[in-house]
Design a protein around this motif. Sequence first.
Motif, PDB file in Angstrom:
ATOM      1  N   ARG A  23       0.814  -1.218   0.000  1.00  0.00           N
ATOM      2  CA  ARG A  23       0.000   0.000   0.000  1.00  0.00           C
ATOM      3  C   ARG A  23       0.846   1.265   0.000  1.00  0.00           C
ATOM      4  O   ARG A  23       0.401   2.291  -0.502  1.00  0.00           O
ATOM      5  CB  ARG A  23      -0.931  -0.011   1.201  1.00  0.00           C
ATOM      6  N   SER A  24       2.032   1.214   0.545  1.00  0.00           N
ATOM      7  CA  SER A  24       2.871   2.418   0.563  1.00  0.00           C
ATOM      8  C   SER A  24       3.401   2.748  -0.827  1.00  0.00           C
ATOM      9  O   SER A  24       3.815   3.874  -1.077  1.00  0.00           O
ATOM     10  CB  SER A  24       4.036   2.251   1.540  1.00  0.00           C
ATOM     11  N   ALA A  25       3.377   1.780  -1.725  1.00  0.00           N
ATOM     12  CA  ALA A  25       3.832   2.017  -3.093  1.00  0.00           C
ATOM     13  C   ALA A  25       2.741   2.624  -3.962  1.00  0.00           C
ATOM     14  O   ALA A  25       3.014   3.026  -5.094  1.00  0.00           O
ATOM     15  CB  ALA A  25       4.313   0.707  -3.712  1.00  0.00           C
ATOM     16  N   ALA A  26       1.528   2.722  -3.425  1.00  0.00           N
ATOM     17  CA  ALA A  26       0.418   3.286  -4.191  1.00  0.00           C
ATOM     18  C   ALA A  26       0.625   4.780  -4.409  1.00  0.00           C
ATOM     19  O   ALA A  26       1.286   5.458  -3.611  1.00  0.00           O
ATOM     20  CB  ALA A  26      -0.899   3.042  -3.471  1.00  0.00           C
ATOM     21  N   GLU A  27       0.044   5.282  -5.481  1.00  0.00           N
ATOM     22  CA  GLU A  27       0.179   6.704  -5.786  1.00  0.00           C
ATOM     23  C   GLU A  27      -0.490   7.567  -4.719  1.00  0.00           C
ATOM     24  O   GLU A  27       0.020   8.610  -4.336  1.00  0.00           O
ATOM     25  CB  GLU A  27      -0.453   6.983  -7.151  1.00  0.00           C
ATOM     26  N   LYS A  28      -1.647   7.105  -4.245  1.00  0.00           N
ATOM     27  CA  LYS A  28      -2.359   7.813  -3.177  1.00  0.00           C
ATOM     28  C   LYS A  28      -2.642   6.804  -2.062  1.00  0.00           C
ATOM     29  O   LYS A  28      -3.607   6.042  -2.129  1.00  0.00           O
ATOM     30  CB  LYS A  28      -3.668   8.402  -3.701  1.00  0.00           C
ATOM     31  N   PRO A  29      -1.814   6.755  -1.027  1.00  0.00           N
ATOM     32  CA  PRO A  29      -1.985   5.777   0.053  1.00  0.00           C
ATOM     33  C   PRO A  29      -3.343   5.917   0.743  1.00  0.00           C
ATOM     34  O   PRO A  29      -3.834   7.031   0.950  1.00  0.00           O
ATOM     35  CB  PRO A  29      -0.857   6.094   1.022  1.00  0.00           C
ATOM     36  N   VAL A  30      -3.943   4.781   1.066  1.00  0.00           N
ATOM     37  CA  VAL A  30      -5.245   4.778   1.740  1.00  0.00           C
ATOM     38  C   VAL A  30      -5.104   4.677   3.256  1.00  0.00           C
ATOM     39  O   VAL A  30      -6.079   4.866   3.968  1.00  0.00           O
ATOM     40  CB  VAL A  30      -6.140   3.633   1.211  1.00  0.00           C
ATOM     41  N   TRP A  34       0.397   4.856  11.280  1.00  0.00           N
ATOM     42  CA  TRP A  34      -0.043   4.498  12.630  1.00  0.00           C
ATOM     43  C   TRP A  34      -1.165   3.460  12.631  1.00  0.00           C
ATOM     44  O   TRP A  34      -1.413   2.813  13.653  1.00  0.00           O
ATOM     45  CB  TRP A  34      -0.437   5.741  13.437  1.00  0.00           C
ATOM     46  N   HIS A  35      -1.857   3.249  11.515  1.00  0.00           N
ATOM     47  CA  HIS A  35      -2.889   2.217  11.445  1.00  0.00           C
ATOM     48  C   HIS A  35      -2.307   0.811  11.628  1.00  0.00           C
ATOM     49  O   HIS A  35      -3.019  -0.119  12.005  1.00  0.00           O
ATOM     50  CB  HIS A  35      -3.619   2.271  10.107  1.00  0.00           C
ATOM     51  N   TYR A  36      -1.025   0.674  11.353  1.00  0.00           N
ATOM     52  CA  TYR A  36      -0.377  -0.634  11.442  1.00  0.00           C
ATOM     53  C   TYR A  36       0.202  -0.915  12.829  1.00  0.00           C
ATOM     54  O   TYR A  36       0.600  -2.041  13.105  1.00  0.00           O
ATOM     55  CB  TYR A  36       0.721  -0.739  10.376  1.00  0.00           C
ATOM     56  N   ALA A  37       0.254   0.091  13.679  1.00  0.00           N
ATOM     57  CA  ALA A  37       0.838  -0.090  15.016  1.00  0.00           C
ATOM     58  C   ALA A  37       0.031  -1.027  15.911  1.00  0.00           C
ATOM     59  O   ALA A  37       0.619  -1.917  16.548  1.00  0.00           O
ATOM     60  CB  ALA A  37       1.038   1.258  15.695  1.00  0.00           C
ATOM     61  N   PRO A  38      -1.305  -0.899  16.018  1.00  0.00           N
ATOM     62  CA  PRO A  38      -2.036  -1.804  16.916  1.00  0.00           C
ATOM     63  C   PRO A  38      -1.860  -3.299  16.599  1.00  0.00           C
ATOM     64  O   PRO A  38      -1.575  -4.084  17.506  1.00  0.00           O
ATOM     65  CB  PRO A  38      -3.489  -1.357  16.774  1.00  0.00           C
ATOM     66  N   PRO A  39      -1.980  -3.723  15.323  1.00  0.00           N
ATOM     67  CA  PRO A  39      -1.769  -5.155  15.095  1.00  0.00           C
ATOM     68  C   PRO A  39      -0.315  -5.592  15.276  1.00  0.00           C
ATOM     69  O   PRO A  39      -0.055  -6.722  15.694  1.00  0.00           O
ATOM     70  CB  PRO A  39      -2.255  -5.380  13.667  1.00  0.00           C
ATOM     71  N   ALA A  40       0.639  -4.708  14.987  1.00  0.00           N
ATOM     72  CA  ALA A  40       2.053  -5.064  15.182  1.00  0.00           C
ATOM     73  C   ALA A  40       2.352  -5.244  16.670  1.00  0.00           C
ATOM     74  O   ALA A  40       2.992  -6.231  17.072  1.00  0.00           O
ATOM     75  CB  ALA A  40       2.957  -3.996  14.587  1.00  0.00           C
ATOM     76  N   ILE A  41       1.883  -4.311  17.479  1.00  0.00           N
ATOM     77  CA  ILE A  41       2.063  -4.437  18.927  1.00  0.00           C
ATOM     78  C   ILE A  41       1.275  -5.636  19.441  1.00  0.00           C
ATOM     79  O   ILE A  41       1.747  -6.375  20.315  1.00  0.00           O
ATOM     80  CB  ILE A  41       1.643  -3.135  19.633  1.00  0.00           C
TER      81      ILE A  41
END
Length: 79
Positions: A23-30, A34-41
């Motif tokens: 998703r970070s490679a997308a032209e306009k990220p959705v 910080w959205h990825y922090a809760p599942p990583a933790i």
Amino acid sequence: MQTPFDWLTLMVFTGLVVLMLHRSAAEKPVDKLWHYAPPAIGCAVVNYIGNEGYIALAIAGLVAVIAYIMLVLRPNMSA
């Protein structure tokens, strides 16, 4: 890498990283980073409590982490 929780949380975390990179490679990220922090933790916490022997709590936590990924991050499963 001695317990099933080591492997399970590694698989979930790896999928999370792949989703973030894709998703970070997308032209306009959705998403925001910080959205990825809760599942990583959550993966780290689930691994710890699973290794400490609280199996039911660890399974519930792993289900919660996967539910967060499916409901909040909404990976496109058709691609």
